[in-house]
Design a protein around this motif. Structure first.
Motif, PDB file in Angstrom:
ATOM      1  N   LYS A  49     -23.688 -40.904  23.548  1.00 34.80           N
ATOM      2  CA  LYS A  49     -22.533 -40.015  23.436  1.00 34.80           C
ATOM      3  C   LYS A  49     -21.452 -40.405  24.446  1.00 34.80           C
ATOM      4  N   GLY A  52     -19.805 -43.845  23.422  1.00 37.24           N
ATOM      5  CA  GLY A  52     -18.940 -43.638  22.261  1.00 37.24           C
ATOM      6  C   GLY A  52     -17.666 -42.901  22.612  1.00 37.24           C
ATOM      7  N   TRP A  53     -17.787 -41.842  23.407  1.00 37.23           N
ATOM      8  CA  TRP A  53     -16.609 -41.059  23.781  1.00 37.23           C
ATOM      9  C   TRP A  53     -15.659 -41.883  24.647  1.00 37.23           C
ATOM     10  N   PHE A  56     -13.893 -44.418  22.507  1.00 38.73           N
ATOM     11  CA  PHE A  56     -12.931 -43.703  21.678  1.00 38.73           C
ATOM     12  C   PHE A  56     -11.670 -43.377  22.471  1.00 38.73           C
ATOM     13  N   ARG A  57     -11.837 -42.949  23.713  1.00 38.18           N
ATOM     14  CA  ARG A  57     -10.681 -42.592  24.534  1.00 38.18           C
ATOM     15  C   ARG A  57      -9.923 -43.816  25.024  1.00 38.18           C
ATOM     16  N   THR A  59      -9.635 -46.780  23.580  1.00 32.97           N
ATOM     17  CA  THR A  59      -8.893 -47.400  22.489  1.00 32.97           C
ATOM     18  C   THR A  59      -7.810 -46.491  21.932  1.00 32.97           C
ATOM     19  N   GLU A  60      -7.770 -45.252  22.360  1.00 34.28           N
ATOM     20  CA  GLU A  60      -6.759 -44.264  21.985  1.00 34.28           C
ATOM     21  C   GLU A  60      -6.743 -43.980  20.484  1.00 34.28           C
ATOM     22  N   PHE A  61      -7.913 -43.953  19.866  1.00 35.72           N
ATOM     23  CA  PHE A  61      -7.976 -43.628  18.446  1.00 35.72           C
ATOM     24  C   PHE A  61      -7.576 -42.181  18.173  1.00 35.72           C
ATOM     25  N   TYR A  62      -7.671 -41.316  19.161  1.00 40.31           N
ATOM     26  CA  TYR A  62      -7.293 -39.930  18.970  1.00 40.31           C
ATOM     27  C   TYR A  62      -5.793 -39.775  18.772  1.00 40.31           C
TER      28      TYR A  62
END
Length: 99
Positions: A49, A52-53, A56-57, A59-62
């Motif tokens: 977790k 992955g988080w 995700f942060r 690479t700025e996929f959010y």
């Protein structure tokens, strides 16, 4: 943290694995997972977790939820550029242009 010698394991594992296998990306990923497992007290679910988080942060996929925020995500464009360069290098290698 009482066992401070544990912080030496992820970089040592990455360096040794890179020198033995000559696969840098895999070695760095193993180092990241090893560091995350130390942070999470070797809990597998929390480690997955956390890795992955963080990926995700980083690479700025959010920021891909709207066009305004999409054009401000510099890390995403850098990652996409690096992937495209890797594809180009692989194509040149397989075509026989570079030995």
């Amino acid at each position: 943290m009482q066992n401070t010698w544990l912080v030496l394991l992820p970089p040592l594992a990455a360096v040794l694995l890179a020198s033995v296998t000559r696969r840098i990306q895999l070695s760095l990923f193993v180092g990241i997972v090893a560091a995350s497992s130390i942070i999470n007290d070797f809990n597998l679910h929390a480690t997955i977790k956390h890795v992955g988080w963080r990926l995700f942060r980083v690479t700025e996929f959010y920021k891909l939820t709207s066009w305004e925020s999409f054009w401000t995500c510099a890390n995403f464009f850098i990652c996409a550029f690096l992937v495209l360069i890797g594809i180009l290098i692989t194509m040149i290698k397989y075509s026989g242009a570079a030995d």
